[in-house]
Design an enzyme around this catalytic site. Structure first.
Site, mmCIF file in Angstrom:
data_model
loop_
_atom_site.group_PDB
_atom_site.id
_atom_site.type_symbol
_atom_site.label_atom_id
_atom_site.label_comp_id
_atom_site.label_asym_id
_atom_site.label_seq_id
_atom_site.Cartn_x
_atom_site.Cartn_y
_atom_site.Cartn_z
ATOM 1 N N GLU A 192 32.498 24.224 45.175
ATOM 2 C CA GLU A 192 32.561 22.794 44.871
ATOM 3 C C GLU A 192 31.665 22.446 43.680
ATOM 4 O O GLU A 192 32.029 21.625 42.836
ATOM 5 C CB GLU A 192 32.141 21.972 46.091
ATOM 6 N N PRO A 236 31.119 44.229 34.681
ATOM 7 C CA PRO A 236 30.434 43.975 35.959
ATOM 8 C C PRO A 236 30.015 42.519 36.068
ATOM 9 O O PRO A 236 29.633 41.887 35.088
ATOM 10 C CB PRO A 236 29.229 44.902 35.903
ATOM 11 N N ARG A 237 30.069 41.994 37.291
ATOM 12 C CA ARG A 237 29.631 40.609 37.507
ATOM 13 C C ARG A 237 28.173 40.451 37.115
ATOM 14 O O ARG A 237 27.767 39.402 36.593
ATOM 15 C CB ARG A 237 29.833 40.244 38.986
ATOM 16 N N GLY A 282 28.996 36.542 28.458
ATOM 17 C CA GLY A 282 29.779 35.581 27.691
ATOM 18 C C GLY A 282 30.969 36.142 26.964
ATOM 19 O O GLY A 282 31.500 35.477 26.067
ATOM 20 N N GLU A 283 31.415 37.369 27.310
ATOM 21 C CA GLU A 283 32.533 37.967 26.582
ATOM 22 C C GLU A 283 33.795 38.107 27.417
ATOM 23 O O GLU A 283 34.751 38.754 26.981
ATOM 24 C CB GLU A 283 32.133 39.340 26.033
ATOM 25 N N ASN A 320 37.622 33.617 39.816
ATOM 26 C CA ASN A 320 38.523 32.601 39.274
ATOM 27 C C ASN A 320 39.762 33.208 38.587
ATOM 28 O O ASN A 320 39.634 33.807 37.516
ATOM 29 C CB ASN A 320 37.734 31.758 38.273
ATOM 30 N N PRO A 321 40.964 33.036 39.152
ATOM 31 C CA PRO A 321 42.171 33.548 38.492
ATOM 32 C C PRO A 321 42.710 32.613 37.417
ATOM 33 O O PRO A 321 43.628 32.972 36.676
ATOM 34 C CB PRO A 321 43.172 33.662 39.645
ATOM 35 N N LEU A 322 42.167 31.391 37.357
ATOM 36 C CA LEU A 322 42.663 30.426 36.379
ATOM 37 C C LEU A 322 42.241 30.803 34.966
ATOM 38 O O LEU A 322 42.932 30.491 34.000
ATOM 39 C CB LEU A 322 42.165 29.024 36.717
ATOM 40 N N GLU A 323 41.097 31.488 34.847
ATOM 41 C CA GLU A 323 40.598 31.867 33.518
ATOM 42 C C GLU A 323 41.551 32.817 32.799
ATOM 43 O O GLU A 323 41.924 32.554 31.648
ATOM 44 C CB GLU A 323 39.202 32.461 33.646
#
Length: 431
Positions: free
Chosen positions: A69, A275-276, A315-316, A341-344
């Site tokens: 949220e 990697p995250r 940031g890449e 996030n799959p929207l990215e």
């Protein structure tokens, strides 16, 4: 006007229990569920001043319970700071992880606080200090004392990305007078989907439309020069991306990649692992070397000839989504993370494959599946599924087109929802 019995009993019970709140919070802090240094915020006793008031003197308060949220609030916060710089912005949340995230992501000029425990005294002290003009709540975060006290003080109320679980809906239906008291008090309700709109309307809310604030963000940024250079330098073979991986996933991705068939003009697709947490880069590179792959760390010695590139840089992700022929959105191959996030990737026309564990993005993934915009695979079939997809570029193109069209439509709805919220702020100013 008197409160419905269930709300009156709730208010009485929380009044009686309020003296015990410090002890409860202290015990939660011992368990790592609270920030001990900020327990005063949870008691409705802020120690920082209300942000400096601009010419309008107004403040917008936005609340999201936890990480998902809180992330969905960020586009609205950014628009408020850009388009209403004279309006102060307060963002509240209820978890330590969401507070850590917001500390990194909130734009300058926005303040974070933990939401106070929902007691009459805590609500009163919180509202006395911050004096919001507009309060925006995300999804189903409904705290009766805070809502009723804010409404009594003339605060405009909005409920956005609104939804109710089966359990919550059944609970409110069992208390129809309390439900009507709370849901009818909102000046604006934007439901997450049609099912949520029907439920909220049946409980007394006036639903103005649908908008899911998880949508509406801009495409991930990219360094144009780096993109143009890598398009040329990495064009010798397809590029498979594993985005935002966690421990337990990298070895599964490497095993699936090793199982991909070789072609006459190249061994197998190039694999890029992002990697995250970038500090895991060297360990992942060691895994790739152990699997017999030529490997490089992008942060140290970029090597265009490497079979596996570990992109341990910040940031890449927008760069790699634009370059990839297929992206595995990780955080989904092992339990306990909930997916990313799959929207990215969808916004960037990048085909998507995901593991089965996507609890944090269930609605988005279900909608993408219905739109034929995503493929799912657990670890046991990941290699075969990747090989099948990479061998059928026409399928990848169709799925990417479907996903992009779906997200574009939902992004437009979300941006329209943000317009409605800003309009509510303007209406408050004119009142």
């Amino acid at each position: 006007m008197s409160l419905p019995l269930s709300l009156a009993l709730y208010r009485a019970a929380t009044t009686v229990l309020e003296p015990f709140a410090p002890l409860l919070l202290s015990r939660r802090a011992q368990a790592g569920k609270e920030d001990r240094a900020r327990l005063h915020e949870r008691l409705g006793r802020p120690r920082i001043p209300r942000p400096p008031m601009g010419p309008s003197g107004r403040l917008v308060w936005l609340h999201g319970a936890s990480v998902g949220e809180s992330l969905s609030i960020l586009p609205l916060v950014e628009r408020l700071r850009a388009e209403r710089p004279d309006v102060a912005v307060l963002v509240s949340s209820g978890t330590v992880t969401s507070a850590d995230l917001l500390a990194r992501r909130l734009p300058a000029g926005a303040v974070h606080q933990f939401l106070p425990v929902d007691t009459p005294g805590g609500a009163r002290r919180f509202l006395d200090h911050w004096r919001p003009d507009l309060a925006v709540f995300v999804e189903s975060e409904l705290w009766p004392n805070l809502l009723l006290t804010a409404k009594a003080r003339g605060v405009r109320l909005a409920l956005v990305s609104a939804k109710l679980s089966d359990k919550s809906y059944a609970g409110w239906r069992a208390r129809p007078f309390a439900a009507f008291e709370l849901f009818s008090g909102f000046d604006l309700i934007l439901a997450q989907d049609g099912r949520a709109a029907e439920r909220l309307s049946s409980l007394g809310g006036t639903v103005a439309g649908e908008a899911d604030l998880k949508f509406g963000a801009a495409p991930l940024p990219v360094d144009a020069a780096a993109l143009a250079s890598l398009r040329v330098r990495l064009s010798d073979r397809p590029l498979l991306l594993a985005a935002s991986t966690h421990p337990g996933e990298d070895e599964r991705v490497l095993a699936a990649w090793r199982a991909l068939p070789a072609h006459s003009d190249y061994d197998r697709p190039r694999l890029v692992i992002v990697p995250r947490h970038p500090e895991r880069g060297p360990a992942i590179a060691d895994m790739a070397l152990a699997a017999g792959a030529t490997t490089c760390l992008r942060s140290r010695e970029p090597d265009d000839s490497a079979e596996v590139i570990v992109a341990d840089t910040l940031g890449e992700l927008g760069l790699w989504y634009r370059l990839a022929d297929l992206a595995l959105v990780a955080g989904s191959l092992v339990e306990g993370i909930g997916g990313h996030n799959p929207l990215e990737p969808a916004r960037l026309d990048c085909p998507i494959v995901s593991g089965p564990h996507v609890e944090n993005w269930l609605t988005a993934y279900a909608d993408l599946r219905d739109a034929d915009g995503v493929t799912f695979a657990d670890a046991s079939v990941l290699g075969a599924r990747l090989a099948e997809l990479l061998a059928r570029p026409e399928v990848l193109k169709r799925q990417a087109t479907n996903a992009r069209a779906f997200v574009a439509r939902r992004d437009a709805e979300a941006r329209a929802g943000l317009d409605r919220i800003l309009a509510l702020l303007d209406a408050e100013a004119r009142a």
